[in-house]
Scaffold this motif. Structure first.
Motif, PDB file in Angstrom:
ATOM      1  N   THR A  19       0.852  -0.985   0.018  1.00 27.60           N
ATOM      2  CA  THR A  19       0.037   0.057   0.081  1.00 27.60           C
ATOM      3  C   THR A  19       1.063   1.314  -0.579  1.00 27.60           C
ATOM      4  O   THR A  19       2.428   1.139   0.158  1.00 27.60           O
ATOM      5  N   THR A  20       0.026   2.358  -0.322  1.00 28.41           N
ATOM      6  CA  THR A  20       1.236   3.254  -0.134  1.00 28.41           C
ATOM      7  C   THR A  20       0.780   4.077   1.622  1.00 28.41           C
ATOM      8  O   THR A  20       0.933   5.852   1.469  1.00 28.41           O
ATOM      9  N   ASP A  21       0.091   3.719   1.819  1.00 28.41           N
ATOM     10  CA  ASP A  21      -0.290   4.294   3.192  1.00 28.41           C
ATOM     11  C   ASP A  21       0.103   4.547   4.382  1.00 28.41           C
ATOM     12  O   ASP A  21       0.634   3.011   4.725  1.00 28.41           O
ATOM     13  N   LEU A  22       0.359   5.881   4.528  1.00 28.41           N
ATOM     14  CA  LEU A  22       1.730   5.774   5.800  1.00 28.41           C
ATOM     15  C   LEU A  22       1.275   5.442   6.894  1.00 28.41           C
ATOM     16  O   LEU A  22       1.720   5.645   8.377  1.00 28.41           O
ATOM     17  N   GLU A  23      -0.019   5.745   7.435  1.00 24.35           N
ATOM     18  CA  GLU A  23      -1.058   5.525   8.552  1.00 24.35           C
ATOM     19  C   GLU A  23      -0.595   5.014   9.183  1.00 24.35           C
ATOM     20  O   GLU A  23      -0.467   5.544  10.401  1.00 24.35           O
ATOM     21  N   ARG A  92      33.428   6.512   0.234  1.00 25.65           N
ATOM     22  CA  ARG A  92      32.405   7.612   0.318  1.00 25.65           C
ATOM     23  C   ARG A  92      30.742   7.744   0.449  1.00 25.65           C
ATOM     24  O   ARG A  92      31.129   9.313   0.085  1.00 25.65           O
ATOM     25  N   ALA A  93      30.249   6.889   0.309  1.00 25.79           N
ATOM     26  CA  ALA A  93      28.818   7.167   0.081  1.00 25.79           C
ATOM     27  C   ALA A  93      28.840   8.383   1.729  1.00 25.79           C
ATOM     28  O   ALA A  93      29.497   7.706   2.479  1.00 25.79           O
ATOM     29  N   ARG A  94      27.727   8.401   1.401  1.00 27.10           N
ATOM     30  CA  ARG A  94      26.977  10.007   2.235  1.00 27.10           C
ATOM     31  C   ARG A  94      25.419   9.183   3.054  1.00 27.10           C
ATOM     32  O   ARG A  94      24.679   8.000   1.891  1.00 27.10           O
ATOM     33  N   PRO A  95      24.736   9.260   3.897  1.00 27.51           N
ATOM     34  CA  PRO A  95      23.610   9.417   4.530  1.00 27.51           C
ATOM     35  C   PRO A  95      22.520   9.943   3.777  1.00 27.51           C
ATOM     36  O   PRO A  95      23.161  11.032   2.687  1.00 27.51           O
ATOM     37  N   ASN A  96      21.622   8.691   2.833  1.00 26.81           N
ATOM     38  CA  ASN A  96      20.605   9.626   2.321  1.00 26.81           C
ATOM     39  C   ASN A  96      19.369  10.510   3.398  1.00 26.81           C
ATOM     40  O   ASN A  96      19.561  10.078   4.887  1.00 26.81           O
ATOM     41  N   ALA A  97      18.394  10.674   2.499  1.00 31.42           N
ATOM     42  CA  ALA A  97      16.886  11.291   3.223  1.00 31.42           C
ATOM     43  C   ALA A  97      16.511  10.330   4.201  1.00 31.42           C
ATOM     44  O   ALA A  97      15.947  10.695   5.446  1.00 31.42           O
ATOM     45  N   GLY A  98      16.501   8.374   4.011  1.00 28.85           N
ATOM     46  CA  GLY A  98      15.948   7.932   5.207  1.00 28.85           C
ATOM     47  C   GLY A  98      16.572   7.592   5.817  1.00 28.85           C
ATOM     48  O   GLY A  98      16.562   7.106   7.285  1.00 28.85           O
ATOM     49  N   ILE A 259       7.962  -1.341   5.192  1.00 31.07           N
ATOM     50  CA  ILE A 259       8.350  -0.450   3.828  1.00 31.07           C
ATOM     51  C   ILE A 259       9.355  -0.513   3.124  1.00 31.07           C
ATOM     52  O   ILE A 259      10.569  -0.836   3.762  1.00 31.07           O
ATOM     53  N   ASN A 260       8.431  -1.515   2.068  1.00 31.12           N
ATOM     54  CA  ASN A 260       9.990  -2.060   1.784  1.00 31.12           C
ATOM     55  C   ASN A 260       9.267  -2.179  -0.314  1.00 31.12           C
ATOM     56  O   ASN A 260       7.752  -2.171  -0.697  1.00 31.12           O
ATOM     57  N   GLN A 261       9.900  -1.775  -1.526  1.00 28.38           N
ATOM     58  CA  GLN A 261       9.598  -2.077  -2.897  1.00 28.38           C
ATOM     59  C   GLN A 261       9.619  -3.874  -3.355  1.00 28.38           C
ATOM     60  O   GLN A 261      10.772  -3.753  -3.626  1.00 28.38           O
ATOM     61  N   GLY A 279      13.099   7.056   1.060  1.00 31.00           N
ATOM     62  CA  GLY A 279      13.787   8.622   1.684  1.00 31.00           C
ATOM     63  C   GLY A 279      12.849   9.257   1.150  1.00 31.00           C
ATOM     64  O   GLY A 279      11.801  10.026   1.968  1.00 31.00           O
ATOM     65  N   ALA A 280      11.795   9.048   0.489  1.00 31.19           N
ATOM     66  CA  ALA A 280      10.506   9.893   0.216  1.00 31.19           C
ATOM     67  C   ALA A 280       9.200   9.550   1.669  1.00 31.19           C
ATOM     68  O   ALA A 280       9.208  10.308   2.036  1.00 31.19           O
ATOM     69  N   ALA A 281       9.075   7.847   2.042  1.00 34.25           N
ATOM     70  CA  ALA A 281       8.465   7.775   2.701  1.00 34.25           C
ATOM     71  C   ALA A 281       8.304   8.441   4.377  1.00 34.25           C
ATOM     72  O   ALA A 281       8.014   8.575   4.870  1.00 34.25           O
ATOM     73  N   LEU A 282       9.973   8.177   4.459  1.00 32.18           N
ATOM     74  CA  LEU A 282       9.952   8.275   5.962  1.00 32.18           C
ATOM     75  C   LEU A 282      10.426   9.588   5.460  1.00 32.18           C
ATOM     76  O   LEU A 282      10.172  10.570   7.423  1.00 32.18           O
ATOM     77  N   THR A 283      10.472  10.805   5.359  1.00 30.76           N
ATOM     78  CA  THR A 283      10.984  12.016   4.991  1.00 30.76           C
ATOM     79  C   THR A 283       8.996  12.527   5.662  1.00 30.76           C
ATOM     80  O   THR A 283       8.886  13.461   6.091  1.00 30.76           O
TER      81      THR A 283
END
Length: 303
Positions: A19-23, A92-98, A259-261, A279-283
């Motif tokens: 689902t796309t429902d984050l509630e 060299r990897a950097r943390p992302n929005a997630g 939360i997983n694709q 990234g989008a879901a956790l933001t």
């Protein structure tokens, strides 16, 4: 006699789709006491590939097993040549929005802890403090003889000096930091011993075919017992090392949220599986809960 609780079995074809429902996830986070279990999917937006997702590296790459690494000097040469090259990119990897959102949830007291199956230390680089590295970390090296631990950056410097001019072009980098090289590209790469005892060096990570240390498993089980709910982020839960904690939470009647694709092996135990990029879901969750997410990371994976 008290009956031991059991898990119900739901055929895969009868499981609800993502689902796309984050509630439901927002409600669990808002209540606090959430234990996060993260997998490779949370790091793909940092440029580190997944094993099993779309285009995952297992389709073209067979990871080194513990048995092969310890048994064959030729296998260790191949591993260290590939890993040394991969470390230059991996480190060299950097943390992302997630990663930054998870760190923000911890700062605001919403988490019971983080168990990560990843070896990239990106959660810590984003500022998360209470992290159990289930499979270890690539930024440490252990001697298989004397068990001395040392920083990966020190070995990287020694390997640079021992292998001047080693700079082949890799076909790709894998989630374990292993670069795709041919035997010809590996050549006569020089492997170095432990400086303390001359023993065999290995990254301080759990290889395929190697067991997670029992004390670490017990620590994770304690976290599951103390948590109010379990939130899985970016893991297909294909291997038992992570799935066992989902089963433990479900047996205890604690909500499991994912939360997983793509489907996971734990879907039958979950209240919901959200099919969104992490990234989008956790933001979005942070915004919904009024939790500010810092935009700057504390460091890089190799720090």
């Amino acid at each position: 006699m008290r009956m031991r609780p059991t898990l119900s079995w739901t055929p895969a074809e009868d499981l609800p789709p993502g689902t796309t429902d984050l509630e439901p996830v927002a409600e669990a986070l808002g209540a606090g006491g959430v234990l996060v279990l993260s997998g490779a999917g949370i790091s793909t937006e940092s440029g580190i590939p997944d094993y099993r997702g779309e285009g995952g590296s297992l389709s073209r790459h067979t990871p080194m097993t513990y048995q092969e690494f310890t048994a064959e000097g030729r296998a260790r040469r191949r591993y260290w040549a590939r890993s040394h090259l991969g470390w230059r990119t991996f480190g060299r990897a950097r943390p992302n929005a997630g990663h930054r959102a998870v760190a923000a949830f911890e700062r605001h007291g919403l988490l019971a802890g983080v168990i990560t199956q990843n070896v990239d230390r990106l959660h810590q680089a984003a500022g998360t403090g209470n992290v159990v590295e289930l499979h270890g970390s690539l930024d440490r090296v252990v001697c298989l003889s004397c068990r001395t631990l040392s920083p990966r950056r020190e070995l990287a410097r020694r390997l640079e000096e021992a292998n001047p001019g080693f700079a082949p072009v890799a076909a790709g980098i894998n989630p374990d930091g292993d670069a795709d090289l041919t035997d010809e590209q590996v050549g006569d790469f020089r492997v170095l011993p432990c400086t303390a005892c001359g023993g065999v060096l290995k990254p301080d990570v759990v290889f395929f075919g190697e067991a997670v240390p029992p004390r670490r498993v017990a620590q994770c089980r304690d976290l599951v017992r103390e948590a109010d709910s379990l939130l899985v982020l970016g893991s297909s839960l294909t291997v038992m090392s992570g799935l066992r904690f989902v089963r433990q939470a479900a047996l205890a009647g604690k909500p499991v949220l994912i939360i997983n694709q793509g489907p996971t092996r734990g879907d039958r135990h979950a209240r919901t599986r959200v099919e969104l990029s992490l990234g989008a879901a956790l933001t979005a969750l942070a915004q919904r809960l009024g939790v500010p997410v810092e935009g700057r990371a504390v460091g890089t994976a190799g720090d």
